[in-house]
Structure formats: C-alpha cells, structure tokens
Scaffold this motif. Structure first.
Motif, short mmCIF file in Angstrom:
data_model
loop_
_atom_site.label_atom_id
_atom_site.label_comp_id
_atom_site.label_asym_id
_atom_site.label_seq_id
_atom_site.Cartn_x
_atom_site.Cartn_y
_atom_site.Cartn_z
N PHE A 1 -13.02 -4.75 8.34
CA PHE A 1 -12.16 -3.94 10.37
C PHE A 1 -12.29 -2.46 9.28
CE2 PHE A 1 -8.08 -3.85 9.50
CZ PHE A 1 -7.97 -5.26 8.37
N THR A 2 -11.79 -1.13 10.28
CA THR A 2 -11.42 0.29 10.28
C THR A 2 -10.06 0.24 9.86
OG1 THR A 2 -13.32 1.07 11.81
CG2 THR A 2 -11.75 1.99 11.52
N PHE A 3 -9.84 0.12 8.60
CA PHE A 3 -8.33 -0.17 8.11
C PHE A 3 -7.93 1.02 8.98
CE2 PHE A 3 -4.90 -1.40 5.23
CZ PHE A 3 -4.57 -0.33 4.77
N SER A 4 -8.07 2.46 9.14
CA SER A 4 -7.48 3.66 9.36
C SER A 4 -7.26 3.75 10.42
CB SER A 4 -8.31 5.08 8.77
OG SER A 4 -9.63 4.57 9.16
N SER A 5 -7.40 2.72 11.82
CA SER A 5 -7.31 2.27 13.12
C SER A 5 -5.86 1.49 12.93
CB SER A 5 -8.57 2.54 13.94
OG SER A 5 -9.18 3.13 13.61
N ALA B 1 -2.08 -0.13 12.49
CA ALA B 1 -0.98 -0.31 11.61
C ALA B 1 -1.15 -1.51 11.21
CB ALA B 1 -0.58 -0.55 13.10
N MET B 2 -0.18 -1.55 10.07
CA MET B 2 -0.34 -2.44 9.07
C MET B 2 1.01 -2.76 8.84
SD MET B 2 -3.25 -2.81 7.82
CE MET B 2 -2.79 -4.59 6.61
N SER B 3 1.07 -3.96 8.65
CA SER B 3 3.07 -4.85 7.87
C SER B 3 3.09 -5.56 7.05
CB SER B 3 3.30 -5.21 9.69
OG SER B 3 3.38 -4.52 10.62
N TRP B 4 4.76 -5.81 6.58
CA TRP B 4 4.78 -6.79 5.62
C TRP B 4 5.49 -7.51 6.92
CZ3 TRP B 4 2.03 -8.30 0.95
CH2 TRP B 4 1.62 -7.33 0.44
N TYR B 5 5.03 -9.50 5.84
CA TYR B 5 5.74 -10.07 6.97
C TYR B 5 6.37 -11.34 5.44
CZ TYR B 5 5.18 -9.69 11.47
OH TYR B 5 5.02 -8.82 12.67
N ARG B 6 7.79 -11.82 5.56
CA ARG B 6 7.86 -12.51 4.72
C ARG B 6 8.24 -13.73 6.00
NH1 ARG B 6 12.53 -10.10 1.58
NH2 ARG B 6 14.46 -10.81 3.16
N ARG C 1 9.35 -16.43 10.08
CA ARG C 1 8.89 -15.47 9.47
C ARG C 1 9.07 -14.72 10.00
NH1 ARG C 1 1.74 -15.13 8.89
NH2 ARG C 1 2.59 -17.54 7.95
N ASP C 2 9.64 -13.36 9.02
CA ASP C 2 10.24 -12.28 10.30
C ASP C 2 9.69 -10.59 9.33
OD1 ASP C 2 13.23 -13.63 9.27
OD2 ASP C 2 12.06 -13.58 11.49
N MET C 3 9.22 -9.42 9.84
CA MET C 3 8.54 -8.31 9.76
C MET C 3 9.85 -8.20 8.71
SD MET C 3 9.04 -5.15 10.34
CE MET C 3 9.52 -4.37 11.48
N VAL C 4 8.96 -7.37 7.45
CA VAL C 4 9.94 -7.12 7.01
C VAL C 4 9.87 -4.52 6.60
CG1 VAL C 4 9.61 -6.31 4.03
CG2 VAL C 4 9.37 -8.85 4.83
N ALA C 5 8.49 -4.51 6.87
CA ALA C 5 8.03 -3.44 6.59
C ALA C 5 7.12 -2.93 7.61
CB ALA C 5 8.41 -2.72 5.36
N SER C 6 6.85 -1.96 8.21
CA SER C 6 5.47 -1.62 9.32
C SER C 6 5.59 -0.39 8.55
CB SER C 6 5.22 -1.84 10.68
OG SER C 6 6.34 -0.88 11.64
N ILE C 7 3.71 0.07 9.17
CA ILE C 7 3.73 2.05 8.78
C ILE C 7 2.37 2.14 9.94
CG2 ILE C 7 1.96 1.30 7.25
CD1 ILE C 7 2.66 4.00 5.63
N ALA D 1 -2.94 -6.71 9.38
CA ALA D 1 -2.94 -5.49 10.41
C ALA D 1 -2.95 -5.59 12.47
CB ALA D 1 -4.89 -5.66 10.35
N TYR D 2 -2.73 -4.51 12.94
CA TYR D 2 -2.67 -4.80 14.42
C TYR D 2 -2.95 -4.07 15.06
CZ TYR D 2 1.90 -3.17 13.42
OH TYR D 2 3.59 -2.74 13.11
N ARG D 3 -3.83 -3.25 16.43
CA ARG D 3 -3.90 -2.54 16.52
C ARG D 3 -4.19 -3.59 18.32
NH1 ARG D 3 -8.87 -0.31 18.39
NH2 ARG D 3 -9.09 1.82 18.38
N ALA D 4 -3.73 -3.08 19.49
CA ALA D 4 -4.47 -3.64 20.99
C ALA D 4 -4.71 -4.84 20.78
CB ALA D 4 -5.49 -2.28 21.16
#
Length: 116
Positions: free
Chosen positions: A27-31, A33-38, A45-51, A98-101
């Motif tokens: 997929f088009t990675f640069s389009s 947002a990305m997150s880390w969960y644990r 499962r909880d969100m740790v960080a997003s960018i 990875a998430y978008r729309a």
C-alpha cells in the motif's frame, strides 16, 4: 498484498532499551498514519504512540511519554518505536497499525519482555 511486519522485540532488563521496526508493503505507506499498540496478557490492546503520514505530528500514551519515541522513514516504508527506560509493565505484544479514511491494516506483533 498488504503486509506489516514487526521486528526488534525480545527480552530486556528493566531500564534497558529496544527499537522496534515495522516494515510495510502493498500500500502507499506515505499516505497512511501509523500507530504502535500493545497488548499485555489478559488486557486490552491499547495505543502506545501514533504518527501522521508526513511524520510531523506525533501522539503518545501518558504511560510512555518521555520514554518512547515514534518515527518513520517514508523512503523505507518503515515505522519505528524507540523504547528507553523500559519497565516490567511495558511487557506486551507490540503491534503496528496503518490507518487512513476508515481503513486499518495490522501487523502480527512482536513480543517485548522486560524482566530481570
């Protein structure tokens, strides 16, 4: 075929550091947002960080602020999680997303164990 492959987990002593990586393809990675969960045993499962997709915006759970840093390299289709000053309560399986729309893609996770 979409793939997110986490790596870098392992056993580390309290106070130590680890760097997780998540390599993306299909997929088009640069389009996205990305997150880390644990997810710790017996817990949700909880969100740790997003960018954000460009890397300019980041967000962290209160429990990891000042210790963890999320970053991404859009040229390498990879997102990272630098984890410092690790605590036993950071023990969990770490997943990237990875998430978008309204579209989410998940990796299969990498185990981080913090123990002496």
């Amino acid at each position: 075929q979409v793939q997110l492959v986490e790596s870098g987990g392992g056993l580390v002593q309290p106070g130590g550091s680890l760097r997780l990586s998540c390599a993306a393809s299909g997929f088009t990675f640069s389009s996205y947002a990305m997150s880390w969960y644990r997810q710790a045993p017996g817990k949700e499962r909880d969100m740790v960080a997003s960018i954000g997709s460009s890397g300019r915006s980041t967000n962290y759970a209160d429990s990891v602020k000042g210790r963890f840093t999320i970053s991404r390299d859009n040229a390498k289709n990879t997102v990272y999680l630098q984890m410092n000053s690790l605590k036993p309560e950071d023990t969990a399986v770490y997943y990237c997303k990875a998430y978008r729309a309204g579209i989410d893609y998940w990796g299969k996770g990498t185990l981080v164990t913090v123990s002496s």
